[in-house]
Design a protein around this motif. Sequence first.
Motif, PDB file in Angstrom:
ATOM      1  N   ILE A  72       0.790  -1.234   0.154  1.00 11.28           N
ATOM      2  CA  ILE A  72      -0.061   0.173   0.064  1.00 11.28           C
ATOM      3  C   ILE A  72       0.922   1.115  -0.136  1.00 11.28           C
ATOM      4  O   ILE A  72       0.413   2.243  -0.763  1.00 11.28           O
ATOM      5  N   LEU A  73       1.811   1.275   0.928  1.00 12.18           N
ATOM      6  CA  LEU A  73       2.779   2.607   1.091  1.00 12.18           C
ATOM      7  C   LEU A  73       3.465   2.804  -0.309  1.00 12.18           C
ATOM      8  O   LEU A  73       3.582   3.886  -0.742  1.00 12.18           O
ATOM      9  N   VAL A  74       4.041   1.779  -0.819  1.00 15.26           N
ATOM     10  CA  VAL A  74       4.693   1.799  -2.245  1.00 15.26           C
ATOM     11  C   VAL A  74       3.747   2.577  -3.213  1.00 15.26           C
ATOM     12  O   VAL A  74       4.058   3.124  -4.041  1.00 15.26           O
ATOM     13  N   ALA A  75       2.610   1.724  -3.407  1.00 17.40           N
ATOM     14  CA  ALA A  75       1.694   2.042  -4.380  1.00 17.40           C
ATOM     15  C   ALA A  75       1.064   3.625  -4.061  1.00 17.40           C
ATOM     16  O   ALA A  75       0.804   4.061  -5.365  1.00 17.40           O
ATOM     17  N   CYS A  76       0.945   3.989  -2.997  1.00 20.05           N
ATOM     18  CA  CYS A  76       0.708   5.359  -2.806  1.00 20.05           C
ATOM     19  C   CYS A  76       1.842   6.360  -2.804  1.00 20.05           C
ATOM     20  O   CYS A  76       1.405   7.705  -2.365  1.00 20.05           O
ATOM     21  N   ALA A 106       3.984  -3.792  -8.391  1.00 19.03           N
ATOM     22  CA  ALA A 106       4.195  -2.912  -9.784  1.00 19.03           C
ATOM     23  C   ALA A 106       3.245  -3.447 -10.947  1.00 19.03           C
ATOM     24  O   ALA A 106       2.729  -2.715 -11.464  1.00 19.03           O
ATOM     25  N   TRP A 107       2.979  -4.845 -10.769  1.00 19.33           N
ATOM     26  CA  TRP A 107       2.167  -5.423 -11.675  1.00 19.33           C
ATOM     27  C   TRP A 107       0.764  -4.919 -11.338  1.00 19.33           C
ATOM     28  O   TRP A 107       0.105  -4.618 -12.258  1.00 19.33           O
ATOM     29  N   MET A 109      -0.352  -1.922 -10.019  1.00 17.36           N
ATOM     30  CA  MET A 109      -0.337  -0.767 -10.570  1.00 17.36           C
ATOM     31  C   MET A 109      -0.311  -0.570 -11.998  1.00 17.36           C
ATOM     32  O   MET A 109      -0.976   0.221 -12.647  1.00 17.36           O
ATOM     33  N   GLY A 110      -0.053  -1.615 -12.840  1.00 17.74           N
ATOM     34  CA  GLY A 110      -0.072  -1.679 -14.244  1.00 17.74           C
ATOM     35  C   GLY A 110      -1.250  -2.342 -14.952  1.00 17.74           C
ATOM     36  O   GLY A 110      -1.467  -2.180 -15.921  1.00 17.74           O
ATOM     37  N   ALA A 111      -2.184  -2.300 -13.744  1.00 17.37           N
ATOM     38  CA  ALA A 111      -3.610  -3.062 -14.317  1.00 17.37           C
ATOM     39  C   ALA A 111      -4.234  -2.138 -15.121  1.00 17.37           C
ATOM     40  O   ALA A 111      -5.389  -2.585 -15.872  1.00 17.37           O
ATOM     41  N   GLU A 112      -3.749  -0.769 -15.223  1.00 20.80           N
ATOM     42  CA  GLU A 112      -4.589   0.138 -15.971  1.00 20.80           C
ATOM     43  C   GLU A 112      -4.490  -0.116 -17.508  1.00 20.80           C
ATOM     44  O   GLU A 112      -5.493   0.139 -18.447  1.00 20.80           O
ATOM     45  N   VAL A 113      -3.548  -0.731 -18.163  1.00 18.37           N
ATOM     46  CA  VAL A 113      -3.385  -1.205 -19.393  1.00 18.37           C
ATOM     47  C   VAL A 113      -4.571  -2.170 -19.693  1.00 18.37           C
ATOM     48  O   VAL A 113      -5.118  -2.078 -20.762  1.00 18.37           O
ATOM     49  N   HIS A 114      -4.781  -3.344 -18.795  1.00 18.42           N
ATOM     50  CA  HIS A 114      -5.791  -4.438 -19.157  1.00 18.42           C
ATOM     51  C   HIS A 114      -7.050  -3.526 -19.176  1.00 18.42           C
ATOM     52  O   HIS A 114      -7.970  -3.787 -19.811  1.00 18.42           O
ATOM     53  N   ASP A 115      -7.220  -2.514 -18.265  1.00 16.04           N
ATOM     54  CA  ASP A 115      -8.404  -1.810 -18.070  1.00 16.04           C
ATOM     55  C   ASP A 115      -8.848  -1.118 -19.556  1.00 16.04           C
ATOM     56  O   ASP A 115      -9.688  -0.913 -19.986  1.00 16.04           O
ATOM     57  N   PHE A 116      -7.540  -0.664 -19.985  1.00 18.28           N
ATOM     58  CA  PHE A 116      -7.797   0.192 -21.152  1.00 18.28           C
ATOM     59  C   PHE A 116      -8.404  -0.605 -22.444  1.00 18.28           C
ATOM     60  O   PHE A 116      -9.226  -0.367 -23.241  1.00 18.28           O
ATOM     61  N   GLU A 136      -3.275 -14.199 -15.145  1.00 25.68           N
ATOM     62  CA  GLU A 136      -2.414 -14.990 -15.425  1.00 25.68           C
ATOM     63  C   GLU A 136      -0.869 -14.669 -15.404  1.00 25.68           C
ATOM     64  O   GLU A 136      -0.017 -15.126 -14.773  1.00 25.68           O
ATOM     65  N   ALA A 137      -0.717 -13.430 -15.741  1.00 25.11           N
ATOM     66  CA  ALA A 137       0.588 -12.897 -15.491  1.00 25.11           C
ATOM     67  C   ALA A 137       1.026 -12.479 -14.027  1.00 25.11           C
ATOM     68  O   ALA A 137       2.138 -12.623 -13.681  1.00 25.11           O
ATOM     69  N   ALA A 138       0.061 -12.108 -13.427  1.00 26.70           N
ATOM     70  CA  ALA A 138       0.221 -11.936 -12.042  1.00 26.70           C
ATOM     71  C   ALA A 138       0.732 -13.352 -11.149  1.00 26.70           C
ATOM     72  O   ALA A 138       1.630 -13.275 -10.319  1.00 26.70           O
ATOM     73  N   SER A 139       0.121 -14.158 -11.719  1.00 28.28           N
ATOM     74  CA  SER A 139       0.561 -15.815 -11.143  1.00 28.28           C
ATOM     75  C   SER A 139       1.692 -15.944 -11.544  1.00 28.28           C
ATOM     76  O   SER A 139       2.684 -16.520 -10.931  1.00 28.28           O
TER      77      SER A 139
END
Length: 245
Positions: A72-76, A106-107, A109-116, A136-139
């Motif tokens: 949480i702290l890193v993501a914020c 980091a992965w 935080m990058g989920a916005e790409v998949h949302d797009f 799948e990539a998170a796993s």
Amino acid sequence: MSKNEAAESDAGGVRAVLETLQAGRGYVLPHRGLMAVALPELHGAYEVMYRALTVDERHMAPLARECVWLAILVACDEPVGTHHVAAFRRCGGTDHEAAALFRQTAWAMGAEVHDFMRGEWAPHFPAFDPAAAYLEAASALNAAGDLPDETARLARLAVHAARGRLWALEVELEAAYGAGLDERRMAEAISLIIWPRGVNPFVRAAETWLRLLRSGRVSPSPAFAAWAAVEGQGALVLERPARGN
């Protein structure tokens, strides 16, 4: 008691409160002093909530909880909270586990790409399933088992809740049910965002969870099903004022 004596007594009380905190924790953040000086009732309530939310052991194991805190702290982008680094170490956390945790953060935080990819470009890649690809990539990032799968999932849930990425949060929640995670641990992980992010992002995360429960795509426990069954949960709906003639 004279006015000067009362003022000196108040000052002594503030010093005593802060010295007690310093002795017990080894540090005191300045907002505690501000509340002790000007808002003593808030300071007392704050201490109760702080202990319930961040100190007292609840559903997650101590190391898993500190992993979620670091995510949480890193993501914020939140440098305040180094005591959680110390707690992570104290619970046995290693540099190897930290590296794995930050990969997961980091992965997420990058989920916005998949949302797009769910939007206007979806017709260009009809075989691409954004939710499945993200999971799948998170796993795959944790294929070596550097983190317990549950810890990685809880950390990603908290990151999405903290950053307000509600599509990804719903994807993770549904996957967590499929993986058999304890709902109470999921709730605890998300609740930690209240401290660095505030209550409103927690409200939106809860709304997302409630919507998923009502969708019928997951099988909640009886208590969570009871939550979903209660009608009228949501923001106050205001009537629009009538237009003048």
